[in-house]
Design a protein around this motif. Structure first.
Motif, PDB file in Angstrom:
ATOM      1  N   CYS A 168       1.236  -4.153   8.987  1.00 32.32           N
ATOM      2  CA  CYS A 168       2.478  -3.610   8.454  1.00 32.32           C
ATOM      3  C   CYS A 168       2.362  -3.454   6.939  1.00 32.32           C
ATOM      4  N   ARG A 170       3.840  -5.065   4.702  1.00 31.51           N
ATOM      5  CA  ARG A 170       3.746  -6.367   4.035  1.00 31.51           C
ATOM      6  C   ARG A 170       2.310  -6.893   4.076  1.00 31.51           C
ATOM      7  N   CYS A 171       1.549  -6.604   5.130  1.00 24.82           N
ATOM      8  CA  CYS A 171       0.118  -6.961   5.158  1.00 24.82           C
ATOM      9  C   CYS A 171      -0.592  -6.334   3.954  1.00 24.82           C
ATOM     10  N   CYS A 242       0.569 -12.797   7.850  1.00 25.04           N
ATOM     11  CA  CYS A 242       1.724 -11.993   7.435  1.00 25.04           C
ATOM     12  C   CYS A 242       2.992 -12.541   8.052  1.00 25.04           C
ATOM     13  N   CYS A 245       4.521  -9.593  10.584  1.00 26.58           N
ATOM     14  CA  CYS A 245       3.847  -9.167  11.815  1.00 26.58           C
ATOM     15  C   CYS A 245       2.761 -10.150  12.254  1.00 26.58           C
TER      16      CYS A 245
HETATM   17 ZN    ZN Z   1       2.133  -7.524   8.453  1.00 20.33          ZN
END
Ligand code: ZN
Length: 248
Positions: A168, A170-171, A242, A245
């Motif tokens: 995602c 955020r990763c 993360c 996810c």
């Molecule tokens: Zn993620």
């Protein structure tokens, strides 16, 4: 979802493409897409998707037009200063294509309201200008299982990535930017033609994704250098830790 005679005429240059055809055009008509940000990216994405016949567009932006926006946001005119970007974008869509159902949302997306605003869409396109919004949008998309197309442009650099569950956004950026709500464009500047280039690329990727054209793009990040005038592509690795996810 069938196409009327008027729609068959209108989209004839799409439908003649073997990659699109009537089947692809019906997929576009059935699609529900949320666009976060009616700024520089949105000014390219919204006309392209409305013109292409995406059936439902939700346009989310809390801002009012300022004259300093106009060098990169051709959705708006000088006389629009002080008026809601979301409402003006809706008017633009209605003038362009009466077959598109557009919904304006004059709210700022945050971690509290993101899921409620984005639920019941098939694709979210994030063209917002700050990390706090991008991460709130991404976390909500992961939680809801909605694909996210993230597009950003600053100075002469642009990036476009498609995310679905994991990896995602955020990763990609990590957790350090949740409180980062600065306006990158205000601080760093951005070339108007760059946002148009990156936004148009995002719109093309969105249409390909919705219709099912081309190669799999989930997890790919496309980077544009506006000085060298070149694109390159990298893979985003999933971050097992993360917090959005990681357990997916
Ligand atoms: Zn993620």
């Amino acid at each position: 979802m069938n196409l009327t005679d008027a729609e068959l005429d209108r989209y004839a240059r799409h439908i003649v493409l073997p990659q699109v055809g009537g089947v692809g055009q019906r997929k576009l008509k059935a699609a529900r897409v949320a666009v976060v940000g009616a700024g520089g990216i949105g000014s390219a994405v919204i006309p392209a998707l409305a013109g292409a016949g995406v059936g439902q567009l939700t346009i989310i932006d809390s801002d009012l037009v300022e004259l300093v926006n106009l060098h990169r946001q051709p959705l708006f005119r000088e006389r629009d200063a002080g008026y809601s970007k979301a409402d003006l974008a809706l008017q633009f869509v209605h003038r362009l294509n009466r077959f598109v159902k557009a919904t304006p949302v004059q709210q700022r997306v945050d971690a509290m309201n993101a899921a409620g605003l984005l639920v019941e869409h098939d694709l979210v396109i994030d063209g917002s200008d700050n990390f706090a919004t991008r991460l709130a949008v991404s976390d909500a998309c992961v939680a809801l299982g909605i694909p996210l197309l993230s597009a950003a442009a600053v100075q002469f650099q642009g990036q476009v990535g498609l995310f679905c569950s994991t990896p995602c956004y955020r990763c990609f950026v990590g957790n350090a930017f949740d409180a980062e709500d600065c306006d990158n464009c205000a601080e760093l500047g951005v070339l108007g033609a760059l946002t148009a280039t990156v936004g148009s690329f995002a719109a093309l990727l969105a249409i390909n994704f919705l219709v099912g054209i081309g190669s799999e793009q989930v997890g790919n990040l496309h980077l544009f250098d506006g000085e060298k005038l070149s694109w390159r592509q990298i893979r985003i690795p999933a971050d097992p830790g993360c917090r959005a996810c990681g357990s997916a």
